[in-house]
Design an enzyme around this catalytic site. Structure first.
Site, short mmCIF file in Angstrom:
data_model
loop_
_atom_site.label_atom_id
_atom_site.label_comp_id
_atom_site.label_asym_id
_atom_site.label_seq_id
_atom_site.Cartn_x
_atom_site.Cartn_y
_atom_site.Cartn_z
N HIS A 455 -22.52 95.76 -5.01
CA HIS A 455 -23.55 94.84 -5.53
C HIS A 455 -23.58 93.54 -4.74
O HIS A 455 -24.64 93.08 -4.30
CB HIS A 455 -23.28 94.56 -7.02
N ARG A 561 -45.03 61.57 7.89
CA ARG A 561 -45.02 60.62 6.77
C ARG A 561 -44.50 59.29 7.28
O ARG A 561 -43.30 59.15 7.49
CB ARG A 561 -44.13 61.14 5.65
N CYS A 832 -50.62 70.94 4.26
CA CYS A 832 -49.33 70.39 4.68
C CYS A 832 -48.38 70.19 3.51
O CYS A 832 -47.43 69.44 3.60
CB CYS A 832 -49.53 69.09 5.44
#
Length: 876
Positions: A455, A561, A832
């Protein structure tokens, strides 16, 4: 005609995935091509959906059809449920359309009761096998159907082994197993309050309901959210006659892949256990042997298995993951599916299949899950440091990558520590599906038990998390949160490093380095770029980020930014002066200090982008984000401004907003303080003029983006200052620089009035982070508090901030394009927000006709591949 809810394996085929689920469709396909498959039938995904519609009950119509198919199955096998002469035993397994390894439940040996056990013991002359099957069935049925935890039964087995002085389950004899079966039934009665069911049909209905129920268990819900699997799909149930791998030493069971799922190398890869059932291999309870050893034990079955592997790979034209059983030397195929693989393996297999003539380049590009690429872009250990380090232990390298962090012993701790910002490595005896959220929160996973197909290994590979499994040298003490390895005791919080490619385990921290991209990655990306029609840009605020994104194939910056540039200690002081100024002149004087720094930033960005487009968003956040909060910083600001501390504190208090997200920010700042926009315009234009002068062959054309516009008049007002300032700078420099002024569409009103806004904008860029917040009316910083309740109630299936909401936010985007483009045919449009790197969102952007998507640097390859897949799908 009434709806058909059941299909014999002989009635289905591989194209019926939606109805029969992946496992059922592949069992039918293997039956059709003549492979040795134990026969049975599939209950469709529609029956599952109906079960939920009928308030979690199987309605009489479906019940009748299941009973009819039990009779058909009895006729095919010549065996009968509960029969004293020739009893039928079956396995009941789930199978959704998309492979979900380990997420849902399986029950083997169904149909047993005391009488049937005695019958099969006498018939086979092998009572040990008969009682082993029965105790396994009681254990699985109690766990899966009645939800009595596994651990009670595990404890009883451990007590029995200790009493008998043996180490392995296989060493227990028939009498021991019979005693265990009786202890199990007593445990069942004490927990449930009724006797263990003896009627095989009652057992079967319980098991079918349990599989349907498991579609909605917590681990399946988490897995579905992570893998874009809709809740509405439901799961099918496969009822298959048993083939027994635990009847003695001429029996066995295994899991194999036609190529190595970690590297993609061609050749059989897998594991085999003699005298065992399938669960033993997958659960990692006993550590299995390599598939090649099967040749010595079962030469005929191995030769046939090799042929089957070739048949299946040629048939599906992809790497197969198969489960099989050998019963008295005869091979039975229990399932096949396209194998889960690491990103490296996915790229190698896709390229190899093209080279082998099995797939076209287009098909190869479409085969790879873009989200998988993430792992390739993740850190590896520094080669020098690795050479100098000595491993203190070794397990199986089950999922590649490098991880170091503090040791934790439970999934809950992994989550809690991760939330505190700690990097952790989860160390377990073996993982179980309940651990999935803790596995997600960990840098890496280390298990004591289990093989390459356990697993932990399968889930970690799917998540792209580093994993080392089956390090049996570890002496584990989970209860006291410690383990011993190589003579040293490790406690919770100690540092450890693991290498998921080699399986090596190291004490302490080994430095990691960024991944490099070459070879098959380059080939696939080359093909992807050939097929995609949409450009891929990056969100980058620093030259370093921009350079990284360029290396990863970005074709421009879609969002820079500028506010991130203000937080530098030198600049923040000047910016704070600007905020605390009383007059326009004072503000301009403070901004003049920042302007040359901003200009230098933009020059460095243009240089890094080498003539590719750069979109620069003007100041967006509210001013309160820039003011000091520490007493010492407030005093320093007061001193610099020649103002009393109390005055500065009053200014700071006045900037406080009740809802800053919808407050004084974005273009509203430029409306109030045009001098901010003027300063930024000067910096952008002067930088562009300089870079253009140094590189006459580059196309330098700045794209100035005004954020948070909701009205044409607002854009016009701010644009006027920008254009006047820019034109004056260009004229003064005697330059012929061109530039564009566009806007972010991040307020629903902007999308609704896009036909007006487009008359003043050269481009639209969808800021889907804010557009999502404004459309849903909740803040992404607070949504985490209630989104889980929404997932549980099935109101949402995933986080709208991670996956674009196509019905609402998507409709606004389409509306903006439909309104804006006819008014301004030159309008170019992109996205964006964070969604620019999410494959399903990229597909949507391609469909509505965006020119580009922009995402964080490390997601650029994902977006390139997703854009190619979207273009290929659209063509079809």
């Amino acid at each position: 005609m009434a709806k058909k809810y059941c299909y014999l394996f002989s009635e289905g085929n591989a194209n019926m995935r939606e109805l029969l689920g992946g496992k059922g469709a592949n069992l039918a396909e293997m039956t059709n091509i003549g492979l040795p498959v134990p026969q049975g039938f599939t209950i469709t995904t529609e029956a599952c959906t109906q079960y939920y519609e009928d308030n979690r009950e199987i309605n009489p119509e479906i019940m009748a059809e299941i009973n009819e198919y039990i009779v058909k199955m009895e006729e095919i096998t010549g065996k009968k449920f509960g029969d004293k002469e020739n009893p039928l035993l079956v396995s009941v397994r789930s199978g959704a359309r998309a492979s979900m390894p380990g997420m849902m439940d399986t029950i083997l040996n169904l149909g047993l009761n005391e009488e049937v056990v005695e019958t099969i013991a006498a018939q086979s002359g092998n009572p040990r096998w008969a009682w082993d099957c029965y105790r396994r069935f009681i254990q699985m049925y109690s766990d899966v159907v009645m939800e009595v935890g596994k651990k009670y039964f595990e404890e009883l087995i451990d007590e029995m082994k200790a009493k008998k002085g043996v180490k392995q389950d296989v060493e227990l004899n028939a009498e021991d197993l019979k005693e265990l079966a009786n202890q199990f039934k007593a445990e069942y009665k004490s927990k449930i309050g009724s006797d263990f069911p003896t009627d095989p049909k009652e057992q079967l209905m319980g098991a079918i309901k349990a599989v349907f129920r498991s579609w909605d268990n917590p681990r399946a819900n988490v897995y579905r959210r992570d893998n874009d699997i809709p809740y509405s799909w439901g799961t099918a149930v496969n009822v298959q006659s048993m083939a027994f791998g635990n009847m003695g030493d001429d029996c066995g069971t295994g899991v194999a892949f036609t190529r190595d799922p970690a590297t993609g190398a061609k050749g059989l890869f897998g594991e085999f256990l003699t005298n065992a059932q399938g669960e033993d291999v997958v659960a990692g309870v006993r550590t299995p042997m390599h598939i090649s050893e099967m040749e010595q034990k079962f030469p005929e079955a191995f030769a046939e298995f090799n042929k089957v592997c070739k048949t299946l790979e040629d048939h599906y034209r992809d790497m197969q993951d198969m489960e099989f059983t050998v019963e008295h030397g005869k091979l039975y195929m229990l399932q096949t599916r396209n194998g889960k693989r690491t990103a490296q393996a996915a790229l190698k297999i896709a390229c190899d299949l093209v080279d082998e003539g099995m797939r076209t380049e287009e098909e190869a590009v479409a085969m790879i899950d873009p989200r998988n690429l993430d792992t390739l872009l993740h850190p590896q250990f520094d080669a020098k440091a690795l050479k100098a380090a000595t491993p203190m232990g070794k397990g199986l390298g089950a999922s590649p990558g490098a991880a170091c962090g503090k040791i934790v012993f439970t999934a809950d701790d992994a989550e809690a520590w991760n939330e505190r910002g700690e990097k952790v490595v989860l160390v377990r005896l073996e993982t179980s599906p309940e651990d999935i959220t803790g596995m997600k929160a960990s840098q890496g996973i280390l298990t004591v038990r289990g093989g390459m197909t356990s697993h932990a290994a399968v889930v970690a590979r799917g998540m792209g998390t580093c994993c080392v499994s089956g390090c049996s040298d570890i002496v584990m003490d989970e209860a006291n949160k410690k383990f011993t390895l190589a003579g040293k005791e490790f406690h919770e919080g100690d540092y450890i490093s693991i290498d998921g490619s080699t399986g090596n385990i190291y004490d302490g921290i080994i430095p990691t380095v960024d991944a490099t991209i070459a070879g098959e990655f380059g080939r696939i990306m080359g093909w992807a770029d050939k097929f995609r029609t949409m450009k891929v840009r990056t969100n980058a605020d620093t030259p370093a980020d921009a350079k990284k994104a360029r290396e990863l194939g970005a074709e421009g910056i879609g969002l820079c930014r500028t506010e991130h540039m203000f937080f530098d200690p030198e600049r923040i002081a000047a910016f704070r002066e600007m905020i605390c100024s009383d007059t326009v002149e004072e503000r301009e004087a403070a901004l003049a200090k920042i302007e040359p720094m901003q200009q230098a930033d933009f020059e460095a960005l243009y240089e890094a982008l080498e003539g590719n487009p750069v979109t620069i968003r003007f100041l967006d956040p509210p001013l309160h984000e820039f003011v000091p909060t520490e007493e010492a910083d407030i005093e320093a600001l007061a001193k610099a401004q020649n103002k009393p501390v109390e005055t500065i504190k009053a200014i700071i208090a006045s900037l406080h907003e009740f809802n800053p997200m919808m407050g004084h920010r974005g273009c509203r700042l430029a409306v109030t303080y045009p001098e901010i926009a003027k300063m930024q315009t000067k910096a952008v234009i002067k930088a562009a003029i300089n870079v253009k002068k140094n590189h006459p062959d580059w196309t330098v054309k700045p794209e100035i983006m005004i954020p948070l516009v909701n009205d044409i008049k607002e854009l016009k007002y701010v644009k006027k200052f920008v254009v006047e300032t820019a034109d004056a700078e260009i004229k003064a420099a005697g330059s012929d620089l061109e530039y564009e002024v566009g806007t972010m569409i991040e307020i629903p009103r902007a999308a609704l009035t896009a036909d007006e806004i487009a008359t003043e904008a050269d481009f639209f860029c969808f800021g889907t982070n804010d557009l999502t917040q404004m459309t849903f009316g909740f803040s992404r910083d607070d949504a985490g508090k209630f989104l889980n309740a929404y997932y549980d109630a099935k109101i949402y299936e995933n986080d709208p901030f991670a996956k674009l909401d196509q019905n609402g936010v998507g409709k606004l985007m389409e509306m903006a394009l439909d309104l804006g483009k006819p008014v301004n045919p030159k309008l170019h449009c992109g996205i964006c927000g964070e969604h620019g790197g999410d494959p399903t969102s990229v597909e949507f952007c391609n469909k509505i006709g965006l020119d580009y998507v922009s995402c964080s640097p490390f997601r650029v390859p994902i977006a390139r591949l997703a854009a190619a897949q979207a273009a290929i799908a659209q063509k079809k």
